[in-house]
Design a protein around this motif. Structure first.
Motif, PDB file in Angstrom:
ATOM      1  N   TYR A  54      36.135  -3.592  62.334  1.00  0.00           N
ATOM      2  CA  TYR A  54      37.570  -3.550  62.610  1.00  0.00           C
ATOM      3  C   TYR A  54      37.855  -2.612  63.765  1.00  0.00           C
ATOM      4  CZ  TYR A  54      37.550  -5.859  58.120  1.00  0.00           C
ATOM      5  OH  TYR A  54      37.303  -6.726  57.086  1.00  0.00           O
ATOM      6  N   ILE A  55      37.991  -3.172  64.952  1.00  0.00           N
ATOM      7  CA  ILE A  55      38.152  -2.392  66.172  1.00  0.00           C
ATOM      8  C   ILE A  55      39.459  -1.606  66.187  1.00  0.00           C
ATOM      9  CG2 ILE A  55      38.385  -2.528  68.673  1.00  0.00           C
ATOM     10  CD1 ILE A  55      36.561  -4.985  68.601  1.00  0.00           C
ATOM     11  N   PHE A  56      40.539  -2.212  65.742  1.00  0.00           N
ATOM     12  CA  PHE A  56      41.861  -1.599  65.863  1.00  0.00           C
ATOM     13  C   PHE A  56      42.286  -0.808  64.641  1.00  0.00           C
ATOM     14  CE2 PHE A  56      41.887  -5.316  68.677  1.00  0.00           C
ATOM     15  CZ  PHE A  56      42.175  -4.690  69.877  1.00  0.00           C
ATOM     16  N   THR A  57      41.729  -1.089  63.479  1.00  0.00           N
ATOM     17  CA  THR A  57      42.129  -0.410  62.257  1.00  0.00           C
ATOM     18  C   THR A  57      41.075   0.548  61.724  1.00  0.00           C
ATOM     19  OG1 THR A  57      41.366  -2.276  60.894  1.00  0.00           O
ATOM     20  CG2 THR A  57      43.662  -2.283  61.599  1.00  0.00           C
ATOM     21  N   GLY A  58      39.917   0.593  62.322  1.00  0.00           N
ATOM     22  CA  GLY A  58      38.874   1.498  61.891  1.00  0.00           C
ATOM     23  C   GLY A  58      38.007   0.934  60.789  1.00  0.00           C
ATOM     24  N   THR A  59      37.084   1.758  60.329  1.00  0.00           N
ATOM     25  CA  THR A  59      36.135   1.353  59.303  1.00  0.00           C
ATOM     26  C   THR A  59      36.826   1.111  57.969  1.00  0.00           C
ATOM     27  OG1 THR A  59      34.356   2.609  60.351  1.00  0.00           O
ATOM     28  CG2 THR A  59      34.070   2.053  58.031  1.00  0.00           C
ATOM     29  N   ARG A  60      36.407   0.059  57.299  1.00  0.00           N
ATOM     30  CA  ARG A  60      36.896  -0.226  55.957  1.00  0.00           C
ATOM     31  C   ARG A  60      35.828   0.212  54.957  1.00  0.00           C
ATOM     32  NH1 ARG A  60      39.768  -5.886  54.820  1.00  0.00           N
ATOM     33  NH2 ARG A  60      41.138  -4.874  56.351  1.00  0.00           N
ATOM     34  N   ASN A  61      36.173   1.155  54.091  1.00  0.00           N
ATOM     35  CA  ASN A  61      35.242   1.733  53.130  1.00  0.00           C
ATOM     36  C   ASN A  61      35.523   1.271  51.705  1.00  0.00           C
ATOM     37  OD1 ASN A  61      33.274   3.903  54.213  1.00  0.00           O
ATOM     38  ND2 ASN A  61      35.182   4.303  55.331  1.00  0.00           N
ATOM     39  N   TYR A  62      34.444   1.066  50.955  1.00  0.00           N
ATOM     40  CA  TYR A  62      34.523   0.737  49.547  1.00  0.00           C
ATOM     41  C   TYR A  62      33.601   1.672  48.776  1.00  0.00           C
ATOM     42  CZ  TYR A  62      36.290  -3.546  51.690  1.00  0.00           C
ATOM     43  OH  TYR A  62      36.987  -4.446  52.451  1.00  0.00           O
ATOM     44  N   TRP A  63      33.995   1.998  47.540  1.00  0.00           N
ATOM     45  CA  TRP A  63      33.268   2.976  46.743  1.00  0.00           C
ATOM     46  C   TRP A  63      33.025   2.483  45.332  1.00  0.00           C
ATOM     47  CZ3 TRP A  63      31.433   7.307  49.042  1.00  0.00           C
ATOM     48  CH2 TRP A  63      32.001   7.675  50.265  1.00  0.00           C
ATOM     49  N   GLY A  64      31.859   2.834  44.802  1.00  0.00           N
ATOM     50  CA  GLY A  64      31.591   2.615  43.397  1.00  0.00           C
ATOM     51  C   GLY A  64      32.153   3.751  42.555  1.00  0.00           C
ATOM     52  N   GLN A  65      32.009   3.638  41.246  1.00  0.00           N
ATOM     53  CA  GLN A  65      32.538   4.633  40.324  1.00  0.00           C
ATOM     54  C   GLN A  65      31.602   5.810  40.115  1.00  0.00           C
ATOM     55  OE1 GLN A  65      35.757   4.674  38.931  1.00  0.00           O
ATOM     56  NE2 GLN A  65      35.899   3.144  40.587  1.00  0.00           N
ATOM     57  N   GLY A  66      30.361   5.683  40.516  1.00  0.00           N
ATOM     58  CA  GLY A  66      29.422   6.780  40.440  1.00  0.00           C
ATOM     59  C   GLY A  66      28.505   6.710  39.235  1.00  0.00           C
ATOM     60  N   THR A  67      27.351   7.329  39.374  1.00  0.00           N
ATOM     61  CA  THR A  67      26.396   7.452  38.285  1.00  0.00           C
ATOM     62  C   THR A  67      25.851   8.877  38.275  1.00  0.00           C
ATOM     63  OG1 THR A  67      24.409   6.475  37.270  1.00  0.00           O
ATOM     64  CG2 THR A  67      24.449   6.601  39.678  1.00  0.00           C
ATOM     65  N   GLN A  68      25.768   9.464  37.098  1.00  0.00           N
ATOM     66  CA  GLN A  68      25.362  10.858  36.960  1.00  0.00           C
ATOM     67  C   GLN A  68      23.847  10.987  37.033  1.00  0.00           C
ATOM     68  OE1 GLN A  68      27.332  13.839  36.385  1.00  0.00           O
ATOM     69  NE2 GLN A  68      25.334  14.771  36.850  1.00  0.00           N
ATOM     70  N   VAL A  69      23.400  11.909  37.871  1.00  0.00           N
ATOM     71  CA  VAL A  69      21.992  12.293  37.935  1.00  0.00           C
ATOM     72  C   VAL A  69      21.895  13.765  37.575  1.00  0.00           C
ATOM     73  CG1 VAL A  69      19.995  12.643  39.432  1.00  0.00           C
ATOM     74  CG2 VAL A  69      21.368  10.558  39.639  1.00  0.00           C
ATOM     75  N   THR A  70      21.114  14.062  36.555  1.00  0.00           N
ATOM     76  CA  THR A  70      20.923  15.434  36.117  1.00  0.00           C
ATOM     77  C   THR A  70      19.437  15.760  36.140  1.00  0.00           C
ATOM     78  OG1 THR A  70      22.874  15.328  34.681  1.00  0.00           O
ATOM     79  CG2 THR A  70      21.307  17.111  34.291  1.00  0.00           C
ATOM     80  N   VAL A  71      19.083  16.799  36.877  1.00  0.00           N
ATOM     81  CA  VAL A  71      17.697  17.240  36.984  1.00  0.00           C
ATOM     82  C   VAL A  71      17.596  18.598  36.305  1.00  0.00           C
ATOM     83  CG1 VAL A  71      15.759  17.687  38.506  1.00  0.00           C
ATOM     84  CG2 VAL A  71      17.512  16.015  39.169  1.00  0.00           C
ATOM     85  N   SER A  72      16.915  18.639  35.184  1.00  0.00           N
ATOM     86  CA  SER A  72      16.865  19.855  34.384  1.00  0.00           C
ATOM     87  C   SER A  72      15.650  19.838  33.479  1.00  0.00           C
ATOM     88  CB  SER A  72      18.131  19.987  33.537  1.00  0.00           C
ATOM     89  OG  SER A  72      18.070  21.121  32.688  1.00  0.00           O
ATOM     90  N   SER A  73      15.140  21.042  33.194  1.00  0.00           N
ATOM     91  CA  SER A  73      14.067  21.194  32.231  1.00  0.00           C
ATOM     92  C   SER A  73      14.590  21.205  30.803  1.00  0.00           C
ATOM     93  CB  SER A  73      13.302  22.494  32.483  1.00  0.00           C
ATOM     94  OG  SER A  73      12.699  22.494  33.764  1.00  0.00           O
TER      95      SER A  73
ATOM     96  N   ASP B  79      19.577  18.595  43.128  1.00  0.00           N
ATOM     97  CA  ASP B  79      19.949  17.199  43.306  1.00  0.00           C
ATOM     98  C   ASP B  79      20.947  16.727  42.257  1.00  0.00           C
ATOM     99  OD1 ASP B  79      18.216  16.719  45.552  1.00  0.00           O
ATOM    100  OD2 ASP B  79      16.529  16.565  44.154  1.00  0.00           O
ATOM    101  N   THR B  80      21.208  17.546  41.262  1.00  0.00           N
ATOM    102  CA  THR B  80      22.139  17.184  40.202  1.00  0.00           C
ATOM    103  C   THR B  80      23.531  16.946  40.773  1.00  0.00           C
ATOM    104  OG1 THR B  80      20.909  18.391  38.506  1.00  0.00           O
ATOM    105  CG2 THR B  80      23.235  17.947  38.066  1.00  0.00           C
ATOM    106  N   ALA B  81      24.083  15.777  40.517  1.00  0.00           N
ATOM    107  CA  ALA B  81      25.385  15.398  41.057  1.00  0.00           C
ATOM    108  C   ALA B  81      25.751  14.020  40.538  1.00  0.00           C
ATOM    109  CB  ALA B  81      25.357  15.380  42.593  1.00  0.00           C
ATOM    110  N   VAL B  82      26.985  13.632  40.798  1.00  0.00           N
ATOM    111  CA  VAL B  82      27.380  12.247  40.633  1.00  0.00           C
ATOM    112  C   VAL B  82      27.094  11.537  41.949  1.00  0.00           C
ATOM    113  CG1 VAL B  82      29.252  10.631  40.158  1.00  0.00           C
ATOM    114  CG2 VAL B  82      29.146  12.814  38.943  1.00  0.00           C
ATOM    115  N   TYR B  83      26.373  10.450  41.879  1.00  0.00           N
ATOM    116  CA  TYR B  83      25.989   9.699  43.059  1.00  0.00           C
ATOM    117  C   TYR B  83      26.863   8.459  43.194  1.00  0.00           C
ATOM    118  CZ  TYR B  83      21.890  12.595  43.805  1.00  0.00           C
ATOM    119  OH  TYR B  83      21.055  13.651  44.084  1.00  0.00           O
TER     120      TYR B  83
END
Length: 121
Positions: free
Chosen positions: A102-121, A89-93
């Motif tokens: 938007y019927i004629f122009t398609g989906t409008r997407n927005y994104w965050g900058q991400g947050t790091q998740v690290t799963v480790s012993s 599961d380790t990744a940037v989320y």
């Protein structure tokens, strides 16, 4: 001005839990499908979980029964509760908002900058 701000990432041991949050501004939150994507080093970005404007949920097979996505339209926030975390599961989320009106122009997407998740012993 559209902003998606993620929080809640960090380092956790295998089997542990984390709760990610994403607060949106500058959009009509209730009409957007919301999702969490992740990208591990050397891997393609993949959809982890999605909750639509109608509150239906979809999950990647790899996280089904371990992760739960939810939304609070009043707070303009989407959450990802992650339980039984595994090293893979380790990744940037990344938080995603998708306005599909938007019927004629398609989906409008927005994104965050991400947050790091690290799963480790």
């Amino acid at each position: 001005q559209v902003q998606l701000v993620e929080s809640g990432g960090g380092l956790v041991q295998p089997g542990g839990s984390l709760r990610l949050s994403c607060v949106a501004s500058g959009i009509i939150f209730s009409v957007n499908d919301m999702g969490w994507y992740r990208q591990a080093p050397g891997k393609e970005r993949e959809l982890v979980a999605q909750i639509t404007s109608g509150a239906s949920r979809n999950y990647a097979d790899s996280v089904k029964d371990r992760f739960t996505i939810s939304r609070d339209n009043a707070r303009k926030t989407v959450y990802l509760q992650m339980n039984s975390l595994k090293p893979e599961d380790t990744a940037v989320y990344y938080c995603n908002a998708a306005d599909r009106r938007y019927i004629f122009t398609g989906t409008r997407n927005y994104w965050g900058q991400g947050t790091q998740v690290t799963v480790s012993s």
